[in-house]
Design an enzyme around this catalytic site. Sequence first.
Site, PDB file in Angstrom:
ATOM      1  N   CYS A  61      29.725  24.257  30.014  1.00  0.00           N
ATOM      2  CA  CYS A  61      30.985  24.608  30.664  1.00  0.00           C
ATOM      3  C   CYS A  61      30.710  24.889  32.146  1.00  0.00           C
ATOM      4  CB  CYS A  61      31.591  25.839  29.994  1.00  0.00           C
ATOM      5  SG  CYS A  61      30.650  27.361  30.292  1.00  0.00           S
ATOM      6  N   HIS A 117      26.748  32.548  26.239  1.00  0.00           N
ATOM      7  CA  HIS A 117      26.563  31.174  25.770  1.00  0.00           C
ATOM      8  C   HIS A 117      25.078  30.893  25.587  1.00  0.00           C
ATOM      9  CE1 HIS A 117      30.635  29.440  27.369  1.00  0.00           C
ATOM     10  NE2 HIS A 117      30.787  30.512  26.615  1.00  0.00           N
ATOM     11  N   CYS A 158      28.190  27.874  32.811  1.00  0.00           N
ATOM     12  CA  CYS A 158      26.790  27.538  32.553  1.00  0.00           C
ATOM     13  C   CYS A 158      26.276  26.516  33.561  1.00  0.00           C
ATOM     14  CB  CYS A 158      26.642  27.033  31.128  1.00  0.00           C
ATOM     15  SG  CYS A 158      27.025  28.313  29.900  1.00  0.00           S
ATOM     16  N   GLU A 184      23.249  28.526  26.766  1.00  0.00           N
ATOM     17  CA  GLU A 184      22.590  28.212  28.027  1.00  0.00           C
ATOM     18  C   GLU A 184      22.256  29.481  28.806  1.00  0.00           C
ATOM     19  OE1 GLU A 184      25.954  25.065  27.626  1.00  0.00           O
ATOM     20  OE2 GLU A 184      25.551  27.098  26.939  1.00  0.00           O
TER      21      GLU A 184
END
Length: 178
Positions: free
Chosen positions: A88, A58, A91, A60
Site C-alpha cells: 500500500c 502491516h 508501506c 512490510e
Amino acid sequence: MNDILLEDDIRWMRYAMTLADQAAAAGEVPVGAVLVRGNEIIGEGYNLSISQHDPSAHAEMQAIRQGGKAVENYRLLGCTLYVTLEPCAMCAGAMVHGRIQRLVFGASDPKTGAAGSVMDLCQHPALNHQLEVTGGVLADDCAQQLSGFFQMRRAQKKAEKQAAQAAGSDTRCNCIKQ
C-alpha cells in the site's frame, strides 16, 4: 531476468508465504514479508493490524522495523523486500524513505497497490529514491492464499449469522411455548 535471481525470488517468496500462513492462523489478513540483505534475513513479519489495533502493523512495516534494528540504521541500503501482496502507499513510502533497493511482490492489489496498480510510489520520478520492482512472483499462489482466507472468513460470518438467527428463533419459540 537471470535464473539465479528468479530462483532466489521464488525461494524468498515461498518463505514470505509461510509468514502469511502465520497471519491467517492468527485471524489476520494473510500477508507476509521478508527483508533480505546479502542472502540473509534481517527482518520479517506478517500482518498484525487486527490483533494490535494498529493500522500501521502491516507485514512490510514489521519487516522494515526489524531490519532497521538489525543493521542499526534507518537506511536499508542493498536490501530486497519480498512481500506476498503489492504494498500500500504507507508501506511503499516507508520503502522509499528506507532506501530499500528492491521490492519483489506476489499478487497485485488493484484497490490499494502503490507499486504500479493504483499508483507507483516505488518508482515515482519526483521522489528522491526509486526501487527496482519485480511483481508477479508466485502471483497465483499468493492470490489464492488471500482469496482462500476471505472465502473462509465469509463462510464463518455466514455460519455465525445463521447460528444467531437459529438461536433467536429457538428463544422465541421457547418464549411462546411458556
